[in-house]
Design a protein around this motif. Structure first.
Motif, PDB file in Angstrom:
ATOM      1  N   LEU A  47       0.835  -1.201   0.000  1.00 36.35           N
ATOM      2  CA  LEU A  47       0.000   0.000   0.000  1.00 36.35           C
ATOM      3  C   LEU A  47       0.874   1.257   0.000  1.00 36.35           C
ATOM      4  N   ILE A  48       2.062   1.141   0.598  1.00 35.18           N
ATOM      5  CA  ILE A  48       2.995   2.273   0.645  1.00 35.18           C
ATOM      6  C   ILE A  48       4.024   2.192  -0.482  1.00 35.18           C
ATOM      7  N   THR A  49       4.633   1.017  -0.653  1.00 35.54           N
ATOM      8  CA  THR A  49       5.700   0.908  -1.665  1.00 35.54           C
ATOM      9  C   THR A  49       5.196   1.230  -3.068  1.00 35.54           C
ATOM     10  N   ALA A  50       3.964   0.823  -3.380  1.00 28.55           N
ATOM     11  CA  ALA A  50       3.415   1.089  -4.724  1.00 28.55           C
ATOM     12  C   ALA A  50       3.243   2.576  -4.975  1.00 28.55           C
ATOM     13  N   GLY A  51       3.095   3.348  -3.896  1.00 31.90           N
ATOM     14  CA  GLY A  51       2.907   4.788  -4.034  1.00 31.90           C
ATOM     15  C   GLY A  51       4.161   5.525  -4.458  1.00 31.90           C
ATOM     16  N   PHE A  52       5.299   4.820  -4.475  1.00 29.91           N
ATOM     17  CA  PHE A  52       6.549   5.445  -4.900  1.00 29.91           C
ATOM     18  C   PHE A  52       7.095   4.810  -6.170  1.00 29.91           C
ATOM     19  N   LEU A  53       6.226   4.108  -6.891  1.00 30.42           N
ATOM     20  CA  LEU A  53       6.587   3.519  -8.178  1.00 30.42           C
ATOM     21  C   LEU A  53       5.712   4.118  -9.263  1.00 30.42           C
ATOM     22  N   HIS A  54       6.259   4.254 -10.460  1.00 30.85           N
ATOM     23  CA  HIS A  54       5.496   4.793 -11.581  1.00 30.85           C
ATOM     24  C   HIS A  54       5.758   3.976 -12.838  1.00 30.85           C
ATOM     25  N   ALA A  55       4.725   3.865 -13.666  1.00 29.00           N
ATOM     26  CA  ALA A  55       4.793   2.978 -14.823  1.00 29.00           C
ATOM     27  C   ALA A  55       5.614   3.546 -15.975  1.00 29.00           C
ATOM     28  N   SER A  56       5.699   4.865 -16.064  1.00 31.95           N
ATOM     29  CA  SER A  56       6.397   5.489 -17.186  1.00 31.95           C
ATOM     30  C   SER A  56       6.817   6.897 -16.807  1.00 31.95           C
ATOM     31  N   LEU A  57       7.623   7.494 -17.661  1.00 31.00           N
ATOM     32  CA  LEU A  57       8.071   8.859 -17.416  1.00 31.00           C
ATOM     33  C   LEU A  57       6.901   9.834 -17.445  1.00 31.00           C
ATOM     34  N   SER A  58       5.951   9.618 -18.356  1.00 36.24           N
ATOM     35  CA  SER A  58       4.779  10.507 -18.439  1.00 36.24           C
ATOM     36  C   SER A  58       3.905  10.359 -17.198  1.00 36.24           C
ATOM     37  N   HIS A  59       3.785   9.131 -16.695  1.00 38.27           N
ATOM     38  CA  HIS A  59       3.031   8.880 -15.460  1.00 38.27           C
ATOM     39  C   HIS A  59       3.674   9.639 -14.298  1.00 38.27           C
ATOM     40  N   LEU A  60       4.989   9.540 -14.207  1.00 37.08           N
ATOM     41  CA  LEU A  60       5.726  10.246 -13.155  1.00 37.08           C
ATOM     42  C   LEU A  60       5.574  11.750 -13.291  1.00 37.08           C
ATOM     43  N   PHE A  61       5.734  12.275 -14.500  1.00 38.55           N
ATOM     44  CA  PHE A  61       5.668  13.724 -14.710  1.00 38.55           C
ATOM     45  C   PHE A  61       4.298  14.277 -14.331  1.00 38.55           C
ATOM     46  N   GLY A  62       3.235  13.606 -14.770  1.00 38.96           N
ATOM     47  CA  GLY A  62       1.881  14.069 -14.456  1.00 38.96           C
ATOM     48  C   GLY A  62       1.617  14.108 -12.961  1.00 38.96           C
ATOM     49  N   ASN A  63       2.045  13.050 -12.267  1.00 37.44           N
ATOM     50  CA  ASN A  63       1.830  13.001 -10.818  1.00 37.44           C
ATOM     51  C   ASN A  63       2.676  14.034 -10.074  1.00 37.44           C
ATOM     52  N   MET A  64       3.917  14.218 -10.514  1.00 34.49           N
ATOM     53  CA  MET A  64       4.792  15.166  -9.810  1.00 34.49           C
ATOM     54  C   MET A  64       4.349  16.609 -10.056  1.00 34.49           C
ATOM     55  N   LEU A  65       3.822  16.901 -11.227  1.00 34.19           N
ATOM     56  CA  LEU A  65       3.291  18.240 -11.486  1.00 34.19           C
ATOM     57  C   LEU A  65       2.121  18.524 -10.547  1.00 34.19           C
TER      58      LEU A  65
END
Length: 265
Positions: free
Chosen positions: A95-113
């Motif tokens: 429940l916690i570890t999955a919250g710090f993983l991202h499927a792709s660079l676009s997924h990461l960018f959208g969430n971090m924005l």
């Protein structure tokens, strides 16, 4: 700790500094100012990016872990992704570890924005410690909500990853704590409550019309709903501010919907 500056205040100050750069340059030549004063707009950008300490820490942590995860083998990565059945066994830590993983660079960018924008709003209203409590509680509760839905209603064991559930808890908090705060996430100044409504609307549509879009709509909605539990049962004490924000949202939404049907229907 210095207060966290709003996006609008920073943007107007940055534009003014850029416009005045030629005058600053002349003053430098006449030794009225120093050369370092020419770089003030860029120093201000750096300060703006890093003044919300917890928000930027979470962003940097997510970026570093994304890069590290690129070197994980499939077995290790799978052991850190959250599957609904993990809720019933010894792997609930996902429940916690999955919250710090991202499927792709676009997924990461959208969430971090989204984390940068909404995290700043929440952190400047309730402080770093309470924002941290809210973030991790929303992360866990959104995962629990999504897992229960998948286990008992959809009946599948599809894995999920990403910080979206925690971020949606921040979105809901920002909408209630400071509904008229102007954000530029959509490139034009909009009250944060409008952006929040649009996000909720898209997730509700995603739930009502399931599609293979790779988005955990139930986790998102769980993040939204988690703010009620966190605010009233887990020590976040801005209850009056939240109640006022909720009333503002309800009234504003009713006015907009009423105006739409009155003038456009």
């Amino acid at each position: 700790m210095a207060p966290i500056e709003s996006e609008s205040r920073f943007l107007w100050r940055f534009i003014l500094d850029l416009v005045l750069t030629p005058i600053t340059l002349i003053q430098v030549f006449f030794k009225r100012k120093e050369w370092k004063d020419l770089f003030k707009p860029f120093i201000d950008v750096f300060d703006f990016l890093f003044e919300a300490k917890l928000t930027i820490t979470l962003i940097l942590l997510n970026i570093v872990l994304y890069i590290v995860s690129l070197f994980f083998n499939d077995a290790l990565l799978s052991s850190l992704i959250n599957y609904p059945k993990d809720l019933l066994g010894p792997h609930a830590y996902t429940l916690i570890t999955a919250g710090f993983l991202h499927a792709s660079l676009s997924h990461l960018f959208g969430n971090m924005l989204a984390l940068f924008i909404f995290g700043r709003v929440v952190e400047r209203n309730i402080g770093s410690l309470k924002m941290g409590i809210l973030y991790f509680c929303a992360l866990i509760l959104s995962g629990v909500f999504s897992s229960l839905i998948h286990l008992f209603l959809i009946v599948d064991n599809t894995g999920g990853l990403g910080a979206s559930g925690a971020i949606m808890g921040l979105v809901a908090s920002a909408v209630l704590l400071n509904p008229f705060y102007l954000t530029y996430e959509l490139l034009i100044p909009l009250p944060v409550m409008i952006v929040g409504w649009l996000t909720i609307y898209l997730d509700v549509i995603g739930v009502l019309n399931p599609a293979e879009d790779g988005i955990g709509h139930f986790a998102h909605l769980g993040g939204f709903l988690s703010i009620a539990v966190i605010a009233y049962f887990m020590g976040i004490d801005n209850k009056e501010q939240l109640k006022k924000g909720f009333l503002i949202n309800v009234v504003s939404l009713a006015v907009i919907v009423g105006a739409y049907y009155f003038f456009l229907r």
